[in-house]
Design a protein around this motif. Sequence first.
Motif, PDB file in Angstrom:
ATOM      1  N   HIS A   1      22.342  51.943  46.492  1.00  0.00           N
ATOM      2  CA  HIS A   1      23.628  51.377  46.057  1.00  0.00           C
ATOM      3  C   HIS A   1      23.507  50.754  44.676  1.00  0.00           C
ATOM      4  O   HIS A   1      24.356  50.998  43.795  1.00  0.00           O
ATOM      5  CB  HIS A   1      24.078  50.335  47.078  1.00  0.00           C
ATOM      6  N   LEU A   2      22.460  49.972  44.456  1.00  0.00           N
ATOM      7  CA  LEU A   2      22.277  49.322  43.162  1.00  0.00           C
ATOM      8  C   LEU A   2      22.049  50.351  42.058  1.00  0.00           C
ATOM      9  O   LEU A   2      22.646  50.260  40.978  1.00  0.00           O
ATOM     10  CB  LEU A   2      21.099  48.342  43.228  1.00  0.00           C
ATOM     11  N   GLY A   3      21.179  51.318  42.324  1.00  0.00           N
ATOM     12  CA  GLY A   3      20.911  52.331  41.310  1.00  0.00           C
ATOM     13  C   GLY A   3      22.162  53.085  40.917  1.00  0.00           C
ATOM     14  O   GLY A   3      22.454  53.264  39.717  1.00  0.00           O
ATOM     15  N   GLN A   4      22.937  53.518  41.904  1.00  0.00           N
ATOM     16  CA  GLN A   4      24.142  54.298  41.615  1.00  0.00           C
ATOM     17  C   GLN A   4      25.198  53.458  40.905  1.00  0.00           C
ATOM     18  O   GLN A   4      25.933  53.962  40.049  1.00  0.00           O
ATOM     19  CB  GLN A   4      24.694  54.871  42.918  1.00  0.00           C
ATOM     20  N   ALA A   5      25.276  52.167  41.243  1.00  0.00           N
ATOM     21  CA  ALA A   5      26.263  51.301  40.602  1.00  0.00           C
ATOM     22  C   ALA A   5      25.873  50.951  39.171  1.00  0.00           C
ATOM     23  O   ALA A   5      26.742  50.801  38.302  1.00  0.00           O
ATOM     24  CB  ALA A   5      26.435  50.018  41.418  1.00  0.00           C
ATOM     25  N   LEU A   6      24.571  50.830  38.925  1.00  0.00           N
ATOM     26  CA  LEU A   6      24.111  50.373  37.610  1.00  0.00           C
ATOM     27  C   LEU A   6      23.942  51.491  36.596  1.00  0.00           C
ATOM     28  O   LEU A   6      24.007  51.247  35.393  1.00  0.00           O
ATOM     29  CB  LEU A   6      22.784  49.632  37.757  1.00  0.00           C
ATOM     30  N   VAL A   7      23.696  52.719  37.042  1.00  0.00           N
ATOM     31  CA  VAL A   7      23.298  53.776  36.114  1.00  0.00           C
ATOM     32  C   VAL A   7      24.322  54.046  35.003  1.00  0.00           C
ATOM     33  O   VAL A   7      23.919  54.356  33.869  1.00  0.00           O
ATOM     34  CB  VAL A   7      22.926  55.067  36.879  1.00  0.00           C
ATOM     35  N   PRO A   8      25.626  53.893  35.229  1.00  0.00           N
ATOM     36  CA  PRO A   8      26.547  54.167  34.120  1.00  0.00           C
ATOM     37  C   PRO A   8      26.433  53.168  32.969  1.00  0.00           C
ATOM     38  O   PRO A   8      26.850  53.477  31.846  1.00  0.00           O
ATOM     39  CB  PRO A   8      27.936  54.070  34.777  1.00  0.00           C
TER      40      PRO A   8
END
Length: 211
Positions: free
Chosen positions: A137-144
């Motif tokens: 969840h954190l990775g997908q939310a932060l990557v942009p």
Amino acid sequence: MSLSAELWAGSADLAGAALAHPFVTGIADGTLPRERFAGYVAQDAFFLEAFARAYALGVARSRDRATLEAFADLLAGVRGELRLHDGYAARWGIDLSVVEPVAATLAYTEFLLATAALGDVGEVCAAMTPCMRLYAHLGQALVPRATGPYREWVDTYADPGFEELAATLEALLDRLAAGTPAVRRAYRRAMELELAFFDAAWRGEGSVGGQ
């Protein structure tokens, strides 16, 4: 709604607190002091070794081949995270072999290993799923919006391969666990310990300077 989705939704407050945590936002924008991230890397490497042992106990306690193979795949997945940490350690001169775990790390590893040793397999899945789902969840939310020296960390957890591992563990949870009070407590406790782990890292507990 599946059990894994229900448990995740029930801990949305903790997931939101993790995403907004200054340690996590500092990773995303690159402003986190390096010594705090280095300390986190050292503590997380210690944690991941315990996480791998918990998966190994899941392998040993599997009652069918599908469960055994799923736990074995998840155990292999931990190696990718450990390689990430090894890379930071090599670049920054951190000796992971002499890491002393801080209180938050010990609380989490002792909870995981006790659950893996004494709980049923469904409870083991409930105790381990939050780590995988939260980091995906954190990775997908932060990557942009991730920039700076910690982009590799974000990319690791935003990778579709990591999402696949998280989904594999959630599928095990759905198949092997019932929505008992023990399962719900294990999931919620793991989420609380994840947030406490970030708190300790943000405070600089276990910080190392490296080279």
